[in-house]
Design an enzyme around this catalytic site. Structure first.
Site, short mmCIF file in Angstrom:
data_model
loop_
_atom_site.label_atom_id
_atom_site.label_comp_id
_atom_site.label_asym_id
_atom_site.label_seq_id
_atom_site.Cartn_x
_atom_site.Cartn_y
_atom_site.Cartn_z
N ASP A 5 -27.35 -12.28 19.28
CA ASP A 5 -28.18 -13.46 19.46
C ASP A 5 -29.61 -13.05 19.14
O ASP A 5 -30.15 -12.14 19.76
CB ASP A 5 -28.07 -13.96 20.91
CG ASP A 5 -28.15 -15.46 21.01
OD1 ASP A 5 -29.01 -16.04 20.33
OD2 ASP A 5 -27.36 -16.05 21.77
N GLU A 9 -29.02 -21.77 14.98
CA GLU A 9 -28.94 -22.88 15.94
C GLU A 9 -30.08 -23.83 15.59
O GLU A 9 -31.24 -23.46 15.63
CB GLU A 9 -29.11 -22.39 17.38
CG GLU A 9 -28.92 -23.53 18.37
CD GLU A 9 -29.67 -23.35 19.69
OE1 GLU A 9 -29.24 -23.94 20.69
OE2 GLU A 9 -30.70 -22.66 19.72
N ASP A 57 -31.27 -18.23 17.58
CA ASP A 57 -31.67 -19.19 18.60
C ASP A 57 -32.78 -20.11 18.07
O ASP A 57 -33.77 -19.64 17.50
CB ASP A 57 -32.18 -18.40 19.81
CG ASP A 57 -32.29 -19.24 21.06
OD1 ASP A 57 -31.27 -19.78 21.51
OD2 ASP A 57 -33.41 -19.36 21.61
N HIS A 112 -22.73 -22.30 25.69
CA HIS A 112 -23.29 -22.04 27.02
C HIS A 112 -24.35 -23.05 27.45
O HIS A 112 -24.85 -22.96 28.57
CB HIS A 112 -23.90 -20.63 27.04
CG HIS A 112 -25.10 -20.54 26.15
ND1 HIS A 112 -25.01 -20.67 24.77
CD2 HIS A 112 -26.41 -20.38 26.42
CE1 HIS A 112 -26.22 -20.60 24.25
NE2 HIS A 112 -27.10 -20.42 25.23
N ASP A 113 -24.71 -23.97 26.57
CA ASP A 113 -25.68 -25.02 26.91
C ASP A 113 -25.01 -26.38 27.10
O ASP A 113 -25.70 -27.37 27.37
CB ASP A 113 -26.71 -25.20 25.77
CG ASP A 113 -27.60 -23.98 25.56
OD1 ASP A 113 -27.85 -23.24 26.52
OD2 ASP A 113 -28.06 -23.79 24.41
#
Ligand code: TEU
Ligand code: CA
Length: 545
Positions: free
Chosen positions: A98, A242, A200, A315-316
């Site tokens: 990440d 993302e 990210d 995870h969000d």
């Protein structure tokens, strides 16, 4: 030209904090992941997206990094990481890191230096501005976690910029020295053997805060082109950005012919279901037609150029089966399998979020105080000021909040769910007594077995990887259907995404007879005319076009 490996691979996201605790401190860790690699190898996945394991004060569970080349002690050591990398590689699994470089932690050495004063060496690694004439923030840009995006630094008399938490100051991408530091760090991880990066909020790095621009800023694609030239070019890696703002219009600039990235995580299917005023904080019922429209449009837009990253959850986000399926006892397993079938037979690289492969569900909180996630605590004052009452906000949190995905992985029915021998950092979902990997994997008709089949099918059927996508019956409120075609072959997928039986009339373009590839209820070898579908029945048939 050979196809890149990531076109036929399936990805799996590990959220380290909640995957497996090897040393009994209630927190998942790297040795825990290594210990569970066979679960992933059995599933057949080719690549892990590892959510952040870097040193961090954990204000945002690791998305606030204080050392990009160090491992958080609570997760292990660099030696533990290298062992994970090697053990994964031995199973044919790559690890995608990440990359969180829109911002760092305020505890990063750079920021510690920067806040020493206006002339500090790293001052310009961050975004500092003088106060507005009235002494307030330079402008009214807001943080995604609620409140102003500017925090006052009394020592230097300036504000610094943070699009997320105040402990996540934004890095200044206009500074070439910052960019060089990022490129160097990326090369360091690639040289270590990682398979790529999940980037990210990458759509935010071109920002122009002075003009009020956060996403899709003027420098975004220039920065990505420089990253490509400096780091990625010539390396056989998977990169997935993302990008909440990615649209049908600009997706090609990320991952098309001249794009720097392999694919983008775009969120149109997520935001399409949000409330226009309160966003995800006001629960809404699923709109299946709207959902299909979004996926179909992306399938068509990236048909020849670019590549889709396919996902229901991360995870969000809430758990897939709770958000889009039916997580009650009657249909949880079958609806989880139907959703998987719909997603995995589309064109693109599917990503499984940990626990999805065993049909894990949302959790429930009764009070805001019981929520861990910083986003909820930051957004509640804003939403309340806009007029959302506590009860409705809580309903939104339970439907869409980030803790849903972050409860520990349910490995077994044991008291710590096989996740930990201690008290877990976040309460386990009480349903781990019945929903867990041991139980599901023991069932040949379980969710895991179904995911295994889907992953295996992608490896053996080029039509799933490359087939031309044709949507069917987009306006049908209950059924999801499409066709894939390649070299005279046709694959038709039909799924009843409701808990009631439905009768579906298959458009002619979908007619097929041949072999049943996969099903959630009973095999069918031909699809034609009127089809009676049981609740959550999904089926795919492969034949001649
Ligand atoms: O998420 C991006 C992001 O904008 C999220 O805050 C998202 O908007 C929100 O959860 C939906 O309401 C990434 C990471 O995935 C997330 O975990 C981090 O908190 C965030 O960036 C900051 O790094
Ligand atoms: Ca631990």
């Amino acid at each position: 030209m050979r196809d890149p490996w990531w076109k036929s691979a399936v990805g799996y996201q590990v959220y380290p904090r909640s995957f497996c605790d090897s040393n009994g401190d209630g927190l998942g860790d790297i040795p825990g992941i290594t210990a569970r690699l066979d679960h992933l190898a059995d599933l057949g996945i080719g690549v892990i997206w590892l959510s952040p394991v870097y040193r961090s004060p954990m204000a945002d569970n690791g998305y606030d990094i204080s050392d990009y080349q160090g491992i958080a002690p609570e997760f292990g050591t660099l030696a533990d990481f290298d062992r994970l990398l090697a053990e994964a590689k031995a199973r044919g699994i790559g690890i995608v890191m990440d990359l969180v470089v829109n911002h760092s932690s305020d505890e990063h050495d750079w920021f510690q230096s920067a806040r020493q004063g206006r002339d500090a060496p790293y001052r310009d690694f961050y975004i500092w501005r003088d106060p507005a004439p009235d002494g307030g923030p330079p402008n009214d840009l807001q943080s995604f976690f609620g409140g102003p995006a500017w925090d006052y630094d009394a020592a230097s008399g300036q504000y610094y910029f943070h699009l997320f938490h105040a402990k996540q100051p934004d890095l200044n991408w206009n500074n070439p020295a910052l960019r060089q530091a990022v490129w160097q760090m990326m090369r360091w991880w690639l040289d270590r053997g990682v398979a790529g990066f999940r980037m990210d909020v990458i759509d935010l790095i071109g920002k122009d805060p002075d003009r009020g621009i956060a996403a899709d800023g003027p420098k975004l694609f220039a920065h990505l082109a420089e990253m490509d030239a400096q780091v990625l070019a010539g390396r056989d890696v998977l990169t997935v950005g993302e990008a909440w703002s990615a649209s049908l219009d600009n997706a090609g600039r990320y991952c098309g012919r001249d794009g720097a990235l392999s694919m983008v995580f775009q969120f149109s299917h997520v935001t399409a279901g949000w409330d226009p005023v309160f966003g995800k904080w006001k629960a809404r019922t699923r709109d299946l037609v709207g959902l299909k429209r979004v996926f179909n449009a992306w399938q068509i837009a990236l048909a020849d150029e670019g590549w889709n990253a396919l996902f229901w959850s991360n995870h969000d986000l809430p758990r897939a089966v709770s958000k889009y399926g039916d997580d009650g006892p009657a249909w949880r397993v079958r609806s989880a399998k139907a959703l998987a079938t719909v997603l995995h037979l589309m064109k693109g690289t599917p990503w499984i979020y940990q626990g999805e492969e065993i049909g894990m569900t949302n959790t429930h909180v009764g009070r805001i105080e019981d929520v861990d996630d910083v986003e909820v605590h930051g957004q509640w004052p804003d939403m309340s000021a806009r007029g959302l009452c506590e009860q409705d906000f809580l309903a939104g949190v339970n439907a869409n909040g980030r803790d849903n995905a972050r409860t520990p992985m349910q490995w077994s029915a044991a008291p710590g769910a096989g996740f930990t021998s201690a008290t877990p950092w976040l309460a386990l979902n009480p349903n781990h007594a019945t929903i867990n990997a041991d139980a599901d994997r023991a069932d040949p008709d379980g969710v895991f077995a179904h995911y295994q089949r889907l992953v295996a099918l992608r490896k053996t059927h080029p039509i799933i990887v490359h087939g031309h996508f044709v949507p069917l019956a987009e306006d049908d409120p209950n059924v999801w259907a499409y066709v894939r075609e390649l070299d005279g072959q046709r694959l038709t997928m039909v799924a009843n995404l409701t808990s009631d039986p439905v009768r579906f009339t298959l458009p002619e373009a979908g007619i097929v007879a041949g072999a049943c590839l996969i099903h959630t209820r009973a095999p069918r070898t031909r699809l034609k005319g009127e089809i009676d579908l049981a609740p959550w029945e999904a089926v795919a048939v492969l034949g001649q076009a």
